[in-house]
Structure formats: structure tokens, C-alpha cells
Write an enzyme that holds these catalytic residues in place. Structure first.
Site, mmCIF file in Angstrom:
data_model
loop_
_atom_site.group_PDB
_atom_site.id
_atom_site.type_symbol
_atom_site.label_atom_id
_atom_site.label_comp_id
_atom_site.label_asym_id
_atom_site.label_seq_id
_atom_site.Cartn_x
_atom_site.Cartn_y
_atom_site.Cartn_z
ATOM 1 N N ASP A 219 10.189 3.560 -5.988
ATOM 2 C CA ASP A 219 8.841 3.039 -6.205
ATOM 3 C C ASP A 219 8.068 3.960 -7.135
ATOM 4 O O ASP A 219 8.655 4.596 -8.008
ATOM 5 C CB ASP A 219 8.131 2.856 -4.860
ATOM 6 C CG ASP A 219 7.199 1.657 -4.851
ATOM 7 O OD1 ASP A 219 6.107 1.773 -5.421
ATOM 8 O OD2 ASP A 219 7.562 0.609 -4.279
ATOM 9 N N HIS B 171 1.008 2.503 -4.918
ATOM 10 C CA HIS B 171 1.944 1.492 -4.436
ATOM 11 C C HIS B 171 3.070 2.111 -3.606
ATOM 12 O O HIS B 171 3.405 1.628 -2.515
ATOM 13 C CB HIS B 171 2.513 0.749 -5.645
ATOM 14 C CG HIS B 171 3.309 -0.469 -5.339
ATOM 15 N ND1 HIS B 171 4.644 -0.440 -5.007
ATOM 16 C CD2 HIS B 171 2.964 -1.791 -5.341
ATOM 17 C CE1 HIS B 171 5.089 -1.668 -4.814
ATOM 18 N NE2 HIS B 171 4.089 -2.508 -5.010
ATOM 19 N N SER C 21 5.921 -7.084 -2.243
ATOM 20 C CA SER C 21 6.043 -5.627 -2.176
ATOM 21 C C SER C 21 5.713 -5.110 -0.787
ATOM 22 O O SER C 21 6.314 -4.142 -0.312
ATOM 23 C CB SER C 21 5.101 -4.955 -3.179
ATOM 24 O OG SER C 21 5.626 -4.922 -4.469
#
Length: 795
Positions: free
Chosen positions: A173, A240, A577
Site C-alpha cells: 500500500d 490509505h 480498499s
């Protein structure tokens, strides 16, 4: 069929970060190549990935060619001789190959060399962008064995940090914010001795940032060759990766919230699991060469589960042989590592699922029983429901003037620009002190539109869109909400009336409601042999909460901070996600309870124990309130306790994946290059074609091109993991009208644990011309366990 193809393409991606639509343009300009590099690579060079199948013996030295296959070593040596410093990565742990700066001609030449499976330009992939665990706790109809360790039966109230402590979740990620309290290692035992990874140092990250919880952190960087943002640290610069890591394995943190919104205990699915972060994404996207390097390292490091909340755009999904995620995942699964990936955010449009290789556990998204309303209150008490997260200081009564952005346009403004509240399109005197109704579209993001309205003195924004969706945007600059175009028309009529006062009021709902946010529709294989276009496996495999999910955030993000307050410790995001790490955490818990289980057994346990109803017992609906189908949610929504006691599992063995490659169109020599586990006696089935894919031993069944004229037989094999020794499972069928489904035999009598038995399912049409796809299920039960396999009949 030509496998060693070269397909040069340009990709433009758009992905969701902070619920702001940000465009990332893949620059295909050549590397500038300074004087030091002159003569080593030209301005027309670009990074290509050279994939050469399975690896030989692993090596710990990046310069050691002795452990590489002869073909790999010779080719790599040749490239280095001709072009010093052109090689970006060497892949040698889980698979063989390299990434290098090459011209188109060199890439074409290398593609013809012995041992090369494929050569393709380095693609840029994109990210697929709590209380959700409380919600999932009730999403099971299975009666849990009272002898099961109590720490695994309640994901919220009795979970402890010893759950899954021997499992390691590797996450590819945007990096991690190690100071987040969700990654503290209090009461965590020693790092598993089998861990071989590292905590890479950089200007803002060192080994002390890792601990017994965050046991590894790596970063990758090929970006200087194409002008995208450099990755020079494992630290999360976007938020994220921290959000994903916390959802999968964050430590329990009471009192978490986003400035009081979504308050509760933030906890990961496997809070005792260790986290290894592989930073492969920046604000420019995620490079395929970096992703493959991370897969290669993760295999050598010793992870148990790999979680990827990223993938290609649905409209540019690569061929199997050119897909870095499919390639890396194949070799990870060969090594016993479960790979969980997000399905993408392309729905509800058809053929939008990505990461569909059958060795990947593919995850779609659903809602939970929490919603964030930001309603528009008009004069006379009329309320129009909107969606958004606001911290409004406006009065709660309709006292603010309302204006349509088009009516406030400058005399020379483009009509579309004015309607979309774009910069330099509206007059300040017509905006100041008012709530503005904006369309959405054009080149502006919603936060950009809000900033424009704020700069002109506006006090709030109402967006009207065709499909408002179910995800709540976060707005800190001004109060804002999203409504439907239909409701927008009512507001327009209201603006034209004598009374034009309004306000925006935020409300948080935590109550049962149908889950209905799920993207995927039918999945079709994308391959060079384009005469095959049918459903090969039901995708997504499973769905999990992915809407309005609270999880850790990077600690220096002022863009989502309220004015005058510190940046938030947690943030709320939506997308597949967010769904993916829910399943990754559950997979890690299953692995911790069953350390010898294969990735396919773990996947089967998750798929066959899924729920098809929400927490009120109501069948799932879509965001448009139509009845959802397996095309929307796969086998259903994941449960937290069911996968720990599945009763039976479908083990997809190596030969199944090899046969899949045969059916997909690979010849035997290529398959033996790709896989290190091909038995000597293996040969491709005669007349291999995609119609046979239905027979790979998968927990779900997908039948393609069902013409209504002949029956279709599929075979499945199950393994008894009920722990009861002698037991009998009986089959029940849920079949739609127009279809007869027969299971042979109807009972499976097991005499011992781990015994494998096979059965057939015969699908026979009862009408000669079925008009639409059909859905149903085959369920095995022994009174204690319920093992459900969904099926899809593609017409």
C-alpha cells in the site's frame, strides 16, 4: 496463441483518496537520463518487466546470479553488460525475472529469448479507494462450538491481542504511520522466529519505528525514470496504507472517532497479527515493478497473508501474463501465502471487477448499519435527505439564502463551468452568505468546488448528482451534502419560489438497514484469444464492509483537520480498499487457528460460510434498492466466526491452477516455466478451452454459455474438517425456475477427518430458451455445519 506479447500502452487512472477524486496521469515520457547515464540508456527507454516464471533456489544477495535459473542469469548478465545500471529490480525469491530500462526493440528481442514468459511495460495501478466489526459479529447463522477458544468467537467484546499472534499480514500500500496507537505492541509477544524481513531506514523512518506489532517496513522506487513522485520512505504520506493496516490488524483502541463522528473502539480483524508494510504506492499511483518486488520480498520474508487494496483500472485490465498482481499472487500462493485483493470501484457497471485470477480471494464492498446524513431543510419544514460528514456551525433552521450556481455565473462564464462551481465562473456578490446548489462534473473535485464557493463568501454547498451512492464524503472547509438530481429539481423549484431559505444539518444513524454497496457485475476473462468471452469464476468471491469505515490515519494531515484543531488520529473512508483488509484480517485469524491450511482452504472457509442477508435478516439490496445477486456480492458478506468452523473445505490444488492455465490458453512449456510445482507427469487436458474452467475445484460454480439445449456437469471435491470423524453431510439445492439441479450423490459419508470425497452437480434446463442469467446454491449440512456454494448460470 502468442504469449510473449509486447503491448505498449498509456494508462490514465483516477482513484479515491479521502473521498476526493484525484486524477493521476501516467507519464510515458522517456527517462531524461543525465550526463552520468549517457550511453547507458536512451531518452526513448522505459521500464519493462521481464517475467520468467518460477524461481530457482532463493538467494539473499541481490548480485548473486548463481542461484538464478540459467536462462534468467544469462539474460540478466547480457542486459547488465550492454546497459550498466539499467536493471531496476531482480526477482528471484518466489518467481524469476527482472525490471529494466529498455527500448521497445530490446524488449521485443528479449521476449523471444528462452525461458521468457512475457515482457510488458511497467504499468501504473491505483488504490481502490470499528464499528464494522460490531456489525459483522452478528452476520452469521452458524452455532459456534462452545469448545472453540473464546478469544475468537467475539471480535469486539472479548478479542485480545493474543489472537493471531503467530500470523503475519503483509500489506502492499502507501506505507504506514508507525506512531499511530493502533500499531502499538503492548502485551504483544516476541516476533515469530521465522520472520526474515526488515525495517528499512530513511530520512524520516528508522528501525525504532518498528516493534513487535509493526515488524517490517519496506519501500520501493523506480519512479525517477518517468517523473512520478519518488518513494523514499516507508512512512505513509497519503493515509490509505495506515487505514488499511489498522482495519486488518490494528490493536483495540477505545474512544476512537473522527472528531466525535463514528465513535467507538477501533480494532482490526486480527488484532494480534503482526503487520509488515510494503510501500509500493505514492500519490502518483502504484508501479507494477515495485509491486512485483514487494511480492518477491514478502515471499522471502515469511508473511502468511498478503493484502492488496489496489489494482488496475477496470477499463484497462491487463492480460494474465502482463498482470503484476496476478503473477505475484500466483507465486505467493505456491508458497502457501493467502492473497486477498480488492475488486475495484468500477461498479455498478458490467465487467468492472479486477484482480480476478482464481488464486486470489477477491473482495467487493457492502454497507454497514451506520449512515451519515446531511439533510437539506427548506422553509415550511420540508426535508431533503442528503449524504455527507459535516461539522457545521450554521444555524439549524432554514435561514440562509439559496442560489443555483448557474444563476451566479459571470457574464462570460461557460455554462457548464458555472453549473459545476468551477474557478472564475461565478460572481462573488451573488454567492456571498448563501448556500450554493452545484452540479458535479467537469475537471473539478468536490472539495475543489467547495473551496471555490468558500473563496467567494459562500456558507455551504449542495451537490446534485445522478446517483448519490452510499459513501459519505468528509467536508471540513464548508458544510456540504450530496443529493439526487431528482431532489435537486425540487430545490430548483424552491429557489424560484418566494421563499428561498435553507440550512444543512448533519445526522449520524446507527441502526439496522439493508447493506447495499457492492460493485461487481459479471466478470469476463480478458485474454489474447478474444473469441472466449464468458464467466469463468464468480467474482467477487466475497463482500465485506467498505463504506464509512473508521480506521487509523497519518498524523500530520491538516487537509482533513477541523479549523483550529489538531489533525485527526482516525479517518473515515469508503471503497473496496476498505473491504479488502476486513477479509485479510479474518483470513489471518483462520490461519492462526489452522496453521496447516492452504490458502485455498482458508478461502473456501470464508466463502462457504458467508451471509446472504443483512443484520435484520433481510436479503441484500443494491444502492438502487433492487434485489442484489451474486454478481453484486459473490458468495455473500463475510462472517467473523463461520470461517473458523466451516465443516467442509474446497481445496483448489496445484493441478487445478495448472489446468486453469491450460484452459486459459497457455501451452505446456509455458506452464512449466511459470510454475515450480508442475508434476513431471502433468499434461494439459485434451481440447482445453474455457468451458472446462467450471471444473476447477472452486467453492463457487460458474457455468458459461448455457444455451438451454443441453445439460452441464461439474465436479467438486470437499475435505472433511468438521473434526467429528465419522459424519454424513446431505445436499440441499436452491434452484431458480427454468433450471433443474441434481447433486450426485446426495449424501457424503465421511469415516475420518481430512477425508476427501467428490460429487457432481448436473444442471439441466427446463426451458429451451432461458432469457436471463440464473442464480442458486448447493448447500451441504450435517446438522451442525452449513457449507454453501453459490452458482451462477451465464446465458
Amino acid at each position: 496463441m502468442r504469449i510473449k506479447n509486447i503491448s505498449v500502452f498509456t494508462s490514465f487512472g483516477t482513484f479515491l483518496v479521502l473521498l476526493i477524486i484525484v486524477s493521476f496521469h501516467v507519464q510515458t515520457k522517456a527517462a531524461d537520463g543525465d550526463d552520468q547515464n549517457a550511453g547507458r540508456w536512451s531518452r526513448s527507454d522505459r521500464v519493462y518487466i521481464v517475467y520468467m516464471g518460477s524461481a530457482a533456489v532463493s538467494s539473499t544477495s541481490s548480485d548473486d546470479l548463481s542461484s538464478l535459473k540459467d536462462d534468467h542469469a544469462q539474460l540478466l548478465s547480457s542486459v547488465r553488460t550492454r546497459k550498466p545500471n539499467a536493471v531496476v529490480y531482480t526477482y528471484k525469491h518466489g518467481f524469476s525475472g527482472f525490471a529494466a530500462r529498455l527500448s521497445n526493440e530490446e524488449a521485443r528481442s528479449i521476449a523471444e529469448k528462452p525461458g521468457v514468459v512475457s515482457v510488458f511495460p511497467d504499468p501504473l495501478l491505483k488504490l481502490h479507494t470499528t464499528h464494522s466489526w460490531d456489525f459483522l459479529k452478528y452476520q452469521t447463522a452458524l452455532k459456534i462450538d462452545s469448545n472453540l477458544n473464546s478469544k475468537t468467537t467475539d471480535r469486539v467484546s472479548s478479542v485480545t491481542t493474543t489472537d493471531g499472534s503467530d500470523t503475519i499480514i503483509g500489506i502492499l500500500d502507501t506505507g504506514i504511520w508507525p506512531e499511530s496507537e493502533s500499531f502499538n505492541d503492548k502485551d504483544t509477544g516476541p516476533v515469530p522466529s521465522r520472520w526474515k524481513g526488515t525495517c528499512m531506514k530513511s530520512h524520516d523512518f528508522n528501525s525504532s519505528n518498528c516493534n513487535r506489532k509493526l515488524i517490517g517496513a519496506r519501500f520501493y522506487n523506480t519512479s525517477e525514470s518517468d517523473g512520478t513522485t519518488e518513494i523514499d520512505s516507508p512512512r505513509d504520506t497519503l493515509g490509505h496504507g495506515s487505514h488499511v493496516a489498522g482495519t486488518a490488524a490494528g490493536t483495540a483502541i477505545p474512544g476512537a472517532s473522527y472528531y466525535g463522528v463514528a465513535a467507538g473502539t477501533a480494532i482490526g480483524g486480527s488484532p494480534g497479527s503482526r503487520i509488515a508494510m510494503y510501500k509500493v504506492c505514492s500519490d502518483g499511483g502504484c508501479r507494477g515493478s515495485d509491486i512485483l518486488a514487494a511480492f518477491d520480498d514478502a515471499i522471502a520474508d515469511g508473511v502468511d497473508v498478503l493484502s492488496l487494496s489496489l489494482g488496475s483500472a477496470s477499463w484497462s485490465a491487463p492480460e494474465l501474463s502482463n498482470d503484476p498482481i496476478a503473477i505475484g499472487a500466483f507465486h505467493a500462493v505456491e508458497q502457501g501465502i493467502a492473497v486477498v485483493c480488492s475488486a475495484g470501484n468500477g461498479g455498478p457497471y458490467p465487467e468492472t471487477v479486477v484482480n480476478v485470477a482464481p488464486w486470489i480471494l477477491t473482495v467487493g464492498a457492502t454497507t454497514i448499519d451506520r449512515d451519515f446524513e446531511s439533510d437539506v431543510l427548506l422553509g415550511g419544514g420540508k426535508v431533503i435527505k442528503g449524504r455527507g460528514i459535516n461539522f457545521s456551525k450554521l444555524e439549524k433552521l432554514p435561514v440562509y439564502p439559496l442560489v443555483y450556481a448557474l444563476s451566479a455565473g459571470t457574464h462570460d462564464a461557460n455554462e457548464l463551468s458555472a453549473r459545476n462551481c468551477e474557478v472564475n465562473s461565478m460572481e462573488a456578490e451573488k454567492i456571498k452568505g448563501k448556500i450554493v446548489l452545484c452540479d458535479t462534473g467537469g475537471d473539478s473535485s468536490r472539495n475543489g468546488q467547495i473551496d471555490t464557493v468558500k473563496s467567494l463568501g459562500g456558507v455551504g454547498v449542495i451537490f446534485q448528482v445522478e446517483h448519490p451512492g452510499v459513501a459519505a464524503g468528509t467536508y471540513v472547509a464548508l458544510p456540504a451534502t450530496i443529493i439526487s438530481v431528482k431532489d435537486g429539481q425540487e430545490i430548483l423549484s424552491y429557489i424560484n419560489s418566494t421563499s428561498q431559505r435553507t440550512c444543512i444539518r448533519h445526522k449520524e444513524h446507527s441502526q439496522g438497514k439493508p447493506a447495499g454497496f457492492s460493485f461487481p457485475i459479471p466478470n469476463f476473462p480478458r485474454k489474447e484469444n478474444t473469441n472466449i468471452s464468458n464467466v469463468v469464476c464468480l467474482q467477487p468471491d466475497i463482500a465485506a464492509p467498505g463504506v464509512n469505515i473508521l480506521a487509523p490515519w497519518k498524523g500530520n494531515d491538516t487537509s482533513v483537520a477541523l479549523e483550529g484543531q489538531d489533525p485527526p488520529r482516525f479517518n473515515i473512508l469508503s471503497g473496496t480498499s476498505m473491504a479488502c483488509p476486513h477479509v485479510s484480517g479474518i483470513a489471518a485469524t483462520v490461519k492462526s487457528q489452522n496453521p496447516t491450511w492452504s490458502p485455498s482452504a482458508i478461502r473456501s472457509a470464508i466463502i462457504t460460510t458467508a451471509s446472504q442477508t443483512n443484520n435484520l435478516g433481510i436479503p441484500f439490496t443494491t444502492e438502487k434498492n433492487s434485489t442484489a445477486t451474486p454478481y453484486d456480492y459473490g458468495a455473500g458478506e463475510v462472517t467473523t466466526t463461520g470461517p473458523l468452523q466451516p465443516g467442509l473445505v474446497y481445496e483448489t490444488e496445484t493441478v487445478d491452477y495448472l489446468n486453469y492455465l491450460c484452459y486459459y490458453g497457455y501451452d505446456l512449456s509455458k506452464i512449466k516455466t511459470i510454475s515450480r510445482t508442475v508434476p513431471k507427469e502433468f499434461t494439459c487436458p485434451k481440447d482445453s478451452n474455457a468451458d472446462y474452467i467450471s471444473n476447477i475445484n472452486y467453492p463457487s460454480i460458474a457455468i458459461s454459455n448455457f444455451n438451454g439445449k443441453e445439460s452441464k456437469n461439474v465436479t467438486r471435491k470437499v475435505t472433511n474438517v468438521a473434526g467429528d470423524g465419522e459424519t454424513v453431510f446431505s445436499a440441499t439445492v436452491d434452484a431458480p425456475s427454468g433450471l433443474t439441479v441434481k447433486v450426485i450423490p446426495e449424501k457424503l459419508q465421511f469415516s475420518k477427518n481430512n477425508q476427501k470425497l467428490s460429487y457432481q452437480v448436473v444442471f439441466s434446463p427446463t426451458t429451451s430458451s432461458p432469457k436471463e442469467d440464473m442464480f442458486g446454491s448447493v448447500t451441504w449440512t450435517n446438522g451442525k455445519y452449513r457449507v454453501r456454494s453459490p452458482f451462477v448460470i451465464d446465458i
